[in-house]
Design an enzyme around this catalytic site. Structure first.
Site, short mmCIF file in Angstrom:
data_model
loop_
_atom_site.label_atom_id
_atom_site.label_comp_id
_atom_site.label_asym_id
_atom_site.label_seq_id
_atom_site.Cartn_x
_atom_site.Cartn_y
_atom_site.Cartn_z
N HIS A 77 0.83 -1.20 0.00
CA HIS A 77 0.00 0.00 0.00
C HIS A 77 0.87 1.26 0.00
CE1 HIS A 77 0.86 0.95 4.23
NE2 HIS A 77 0.73 -0.36 4.45
N GLU A 132 -2.49 -6.83 7.75
CA GLU A 132 -1.21 -6.57 8.42
C GLU A 132 -1.14 -7.37 9.72
OE1 GLU A 132 1.92 -5.96 8.85
OE2 GLU A 132 1.94 -3.84 8.29
#
Length: 146
Positions: free
Chosen positions: A7, A82
């Protein structure tokens, strides 16, 4: 081919905070980075067949920038989330105790308070990659993760 993309930047990344499951959006630079990845993949002439992302805002926005350039919709897979840093999520990197880093470096089974181990992360991500591997052998699959 399985193409992994990270990202774009968030304000927490810029401030050097440990960013795990906190659901923060991209900052201005992060949007620029996401658009650049989308442009690069869209310009290759061979658009990917599929785009899959972690469901957090920062990966969603990055994947959507790629998808917009490639004419695809984004699918979400929680296995690409994550690592859960538990009580350290959002902490300044410099303030995470040295012994915590030592635990993470020497014991993949160690779990931070309220979080998850690197071994658990590895298991879920490997399983997800295996699920996409057969398709990726035939057509490009982009995974946007952390």
């Amino acid at each position: 081919m399985l193409i992994l993309a990270r990202h774009g930047r968030t304000t927490a990344n810029a401030q050097r905070l440990l960013l795990g499951r906190m659901d923060l959006p991209l900052d201005e630079l992060g949007h620029t980075q996401a658009a650049a990845v989308g442009a690069a993949l869209g310009a290759s002439g061979d658009a990917p067949a599929r785009i899959v992302a972690s469901p957090l805002l920062r990966t969603r926005a990055t994947a959507e920038a790629i998808a917009a350039r490639c004419g695809l919709t984004v699918e979400f897979d929680e296995r690409f989330l994550e690592v859960d840093y538990g009580e350290y999520d959002g902490a300044p990197l410099a303030e995470v105790p040295h012994e915590v880093w030592q635990h993470w470096r020497t014991n993949i089974g160690w779990v931070p308070p309220g979080g998850e181990s690197l071994a658990a992360v590895g298991e879920r991500v490997r399983a997800a990659c295996q699920d996409y591997a057969e398709e990726a052998a035939e057509r490009d699959v982009v995974i946007v993760t952390h």
